[in-house]
Scaffold this active site. Structure first.
Site, PDB file in Angstrom:
ATOM      1  N   HIS A 153      41.027  53.405  43.487  1.00 15.04           N
ATOM      2  CA  HIS A 153      40.930  52.142  44.406  1.00 15.04           C
ATOM      3  C   HIS A 153      41.177  50.795  43.553  1.00 15.04           C
ATOM      4  CE1 HIS A 153      39.716  49.800  47.801  1.00 15.04           C
ATOM      5  NE2 HIS A 153      39.369  48.678  46.865  1.00 15.04           N
ATOM      6  N   CYS A 154      42.506  50.208  43.792  1.00 17.89           N
ATOM      7  CA  CYS A 154      42.957  49.166  42.964  1.00 17.89           C
ATOM      8  C   CYS A 154      42.704  47.945  43.983  1.00 17.89           C
ATOM      9  CB  CYS A 154      44.481  49.304  43.081  1.00 17.89           C
ATOM     10  SG  CYS A 154      45.269  47.940  42.106  1.00 17.89           S
TER      11      CYS A 154
END
Length: 303
Positions: A153-154
């Site tokens: 998850h960025c």
């Protein structure tokens, strides 16, 4: 569910949902604009856009427009702004594309029967979103969904990087690295030019302001070039080795047949090598925004 089938919860035992508890949507996931309502992610995405516009302002108004060379200004201006548009378009496609979310609440008896499982076959159910987890899917606590081939998850794109949007994330890191390198080169040339003329007529701004803006741009470009170049190479390594970052960190033994390097690249970027591989606009559909209710009562938008 047949006694020959086995259902394993990932973290805790929870019963299957009754079929009537799942709200069927008239629109498929592919027909929805995906957006994660996470404050940290939204702030990081805003900062990303602000820094790109700041770099564009410094390059255009501080370094290129005051230049005495017309073609130098035109060529570098068109190149930098084109790369910036591609970078921001890639960022939008990464942020607003469903990364491969598994439908919530599909762990129903009716759905289990439709799978036509073989006796003794083991399937996994996520106790958090009550979904049947496909192979290589992981649950994201921020997106609150199980994501197929979730890499990570960025927060900078306010989304997970998964099966359906990894291509756009790779393009985003590539174009940010390119404009960062371009900005560093322009800053170096501009600094040499200003020193030669003793900071006279090298910019429409005063020498202290010009120096300050160029220093900030150099720091930003160097930081982003390092970060995105590492992420770009890491993503290509993961694609070529058919292994996500989560699988690598968890040291998971592959239970799937690994693809070859070219097969992995084609599966992510789509088809044979072409200019479409580097275009964030490929497959873009114009959305029609219509509010509708979802299983959790939140708002999504359908295309």
């Amino acid at each position: 569910m047949s006694s020959g089938h086995r259902l394993r919860d990932v973290e805790q035992q929870r019963p299957l949902l009754d079929g009537e508890e799942v709200v069927e949507s008239p629109h498929s996931d592919a027909d929805q604009v995906w957006f994660i309502q996470d404050c940290c992610g939204i702030v990081c995405a805003f900062i990303t856009w602000f820094l790109v516009f700041f770099a564009d302002f410094v390059v255009t108004f501080v370094m290129l427009l005051p230049s005495r060379s017309f073609w130098y200004a035109v060529v570098n201006g068109v190149l930098f702004n084109s790369l910036a548009v591609l970078a921001l378009a890639s960022h939008l496609r990464t942020m607003l594309t469903d990364p491969g979310a598994v439908p919530k609440g599909n762990a129903t008896k009716k759905y289990m029967e439709s799978l036509q499982l073989k006796p003794g076959e083991v399937i996994y159910k996520c106790p958090k979103c009550c979904s049947i987890k496909p192979e290589r899917a992981h649950h994201c606590s921020i997106c609150k969904r199980c994501i197929r081939k979730m890499d990570h998850h960025c927060p900078w794109v306010n989304n997970c990087v998964g099966e359906k949007n990894q291509r756009f994330f790779v393009l985003f890191t590539m174009y940010i690295a390119m404009i960062s390198g371009h900005a560093l080169a322009l800053c170096g040339y501009q600094f040499i030019t200003c020193v030669r003329v003793q900071w006279r007529e090298c910019s429409d701004f005063s020498p202290p302001v010009t120096m300050m803006l160029m220093i900030f741009l150099c720091m930003e470009a160097l930081l982003f070039l390092t970060f995105t170049a590492v992420m770009f190479s890491t993503q290509l390594h993961s694609i070529c080795n058919d292994e996500t970052e989560i699988e690598r960190l968890k040291n998971e033994k592959p239970t799937w047949e690994r693809q070859t390097r070219w097969a992995g690249l084609r599966s992510v970027f789509g088809g044979q090598p072409s200019l479409m591989w580097i275009s964030p606009f490929a497959g873009l559909k114009l959305p029609t925004f219509v509010r509708k209710r979802t299983w959790r009562g939140g708002a999504e938008f359908s295309v």
